[in-house]
Write a protein that holds these residues in place. Sequence first.
Motif, PDB file in Angstrom:
ATOM      1  N   LYS A   1       0.839  -1.207   0.000  1.00  0.00           N
ATOM      2  CA  LYS A   1       0.000   0.000   0.000  1.00  0.00           C
ATOM      3  C   LYS A   1       0.870   1.252   0.000  1.00  0.00           C
ATOM      4  O   LYS A   1       0.484   2.294  -0.557  1.00  0.00           O
ATOM      5  N   HIS A   2       2.057   1.151   0.577  1.00  0.00           N
ATOM      6  CA  HIS A   2       2.954   2.295   0.702  1.00  0.00           C
ATOM      7  C   HIS A   2       4.141   2.220  -0.255  1.00  0.00           C
ATOM      8  O   HIS A   2       4.767   3.235  -0.542  1.00  0.00           O
ATOM      9  N   PHE A   3       4.441   1.014  -0.737  1.00  0.00           N
ATOM     10  CA  PHE A   3       5.493   0.802  -1.730  1.00  0.00           C
ATOM     11  C   PHE A   3       4.885   0.002  -2.880  1.00  0.00           C
ATOM     12  O   PHE A   3       4.989  -1.234  -2.920  1.00  0.00           O
ATOM     13  N   PRO A   4       4.198   0.686  -3.807  1.00  0.00           N
ATOM     14  CA  PRO A   4       3.435   0.019  -4.872  1.00  0.00           C
ATOM     15  C   PRO A   4       4.246  -0.951  -5.723  1.00  0.00           C
ATOM     16  O   PRO A   4       3.680  -1.910  -6.269  1.00  0.00           O
TER      17      PRO A   4
ATOM     18  N   SER B   1       7.660  -9.343   2.806  1.00  0.00           N
ATOM     19  CA  SER B   1       7.774  -7.900   3.030  1.00  0.00           C
ATOM     20  C   SER B   1       9.155  -7.541   3.547  1.00  0.00           C
ATOM     21  O   SER B   1       9.772  -6.566   3.101  1.00  0.00           O
ATOM     22  N   LYS B   2       9.667  -8.323   4.491  1.00  0.00           N
ATOM     23  CA  LYS B   2      11.002  -8.083   5.035  1.00  0.00           C
ATOM     24  C   LYS B   2      12.068  -8.192   3.950  1.00  0.00           C
ATOM     25  O   LYS B   2      12.976  -7.357   3.856  1.00  0.00           O
ATOM     26  N   MET B   3      11.953  -9.217   3.136  1.00  0.00           N
ATOM     27  CA  MET B   3      12.963  -9.449   2.096  1.00  0.00           C
ATOM     28  C   MET B   3      12.917  -8.352   1.034  1.00  0.00           C
ATOM     29  O   MET B   3      13.946  -8.007   0.450  1.00  0.00           O
ATOM     30  N   PHE B   4      11.726  -7.782   0.808  1.00  0.00           N
ATOM     31  CA  PHE B   4      11.637  -6.675  -0.140  1.00  0.00           C
ATOM     32  C   PHE B   4      12.407  -5.470   0.391  1.00  0.00           C
ATOM     33  O   PHE B   4      13.169  -4.830  -0.337  1.00  0.00           O
TER      34      PHE B   4
END
Length: 396
Positions: A327-330, A343-346
């Motif tokens: 939602k915050h990093f499209p 999410s962590k790995m991103f």
Amino acid sequence: MNKLKSCLCCGVGSPEPISPAATGRPKKKSHAAQPHPDATDCPGENMPLTSPTQNNNNSKGLSLKPCANSINFMLLGTSGSGKTTIFKQFDKMFQADVFTNGRAASIIAIKEFVRSCFTRFTRQLPDDTSYPSEEIQSLAMSLQDTTESRDIFDNLDDHIIDNLALLWTVIKECSCVAVCQQESDYFFLEKLQECLKVNYIPSDDDYLRCRVETQMSERRRYDNVPVGSKTWALTLTDVRGNKDDRRSWFGSFDEVDYFLYVASLADYNLTMEEDTSKNRLQDSLETFSDVMECLKTLSNFSRKGVIVLLNKEDSFKEKIAKDPLEKHFPKFQPNRPNDVMESKMFVKSQFLQTAKKKGIDTKMIDVKFTSAIDKKFGDKIIHALLKNIVQQIIKG
């Protein structure tokens, strides 16, 4: 007049740093940390520091001159990333008296923190807010004024503390109030009836969670730290993370052996205090980019180490379930919605890509997920970190 540079290494539009010659001080040579076969610690005269038992050591004018069996660390990161908490964890492990004194002194900071939260939150309450009583409404009105709120907190009694607890319930239920930008907000407000009492004694956890803005660069020397078969002298420097203060970071880079860059995972859905249009995690990435740009200009950069500590993993796990990272990093497109590991790995990949874009070999960047308030942080992170580093030094 000093010429102006447009590089963040010395501050956008700020004067060029004063040369050692201009200050009358000799120019320091750069050295990587190297063990000495006989030495177990460093003579005090090699690193003039203020007394390590002082809670606030101003690093202005202090030397990072390396000596045998010494490792110089610098904590970098944006405001609120958790740098100071990690600093406290080093104290807890290697200078227990400093940690104990700091914990005792944190009573005042915690009380002031709670007061400032009430002032900030009551100012956001709408006019039609429903209060349990007129007394609570009057209290909310008074707390909006900084001077009046300080007067209230200087004269606390059980009745006022109970009323503050009732007001906190009102604030939590009001959707118009942007509460808890930091997890420490919620932690102390939830236990305000304990931490505002006269006989309150902060726990280790309270002290670690107590967020106090770094007022000046702090440097601590830890002697005779056993790692492997030798003892080492560690120097840890913490710097201010506010945007306007970052230009001061780069003056001592040449003398640092390992950079600990701290970024808060939990900042992914928060905005900066200085610029509410800017995402805090994005700001941390951009700041990391500036650090990489400056580090690669150092002649001895290949002999240094960079460790990225992606902090506040505990808060990140809780928040992702309700507010997904995408939602915050499209550009993040997970295979499974609200997946913590993906999410962590991103986020990790974003820091590594940032370094790569600056021409830095990502093998030089070690990334770890952490929670600086974890009781086992010392064993899980600090001990493991030191063991790794010493092994690398010995191997050469």
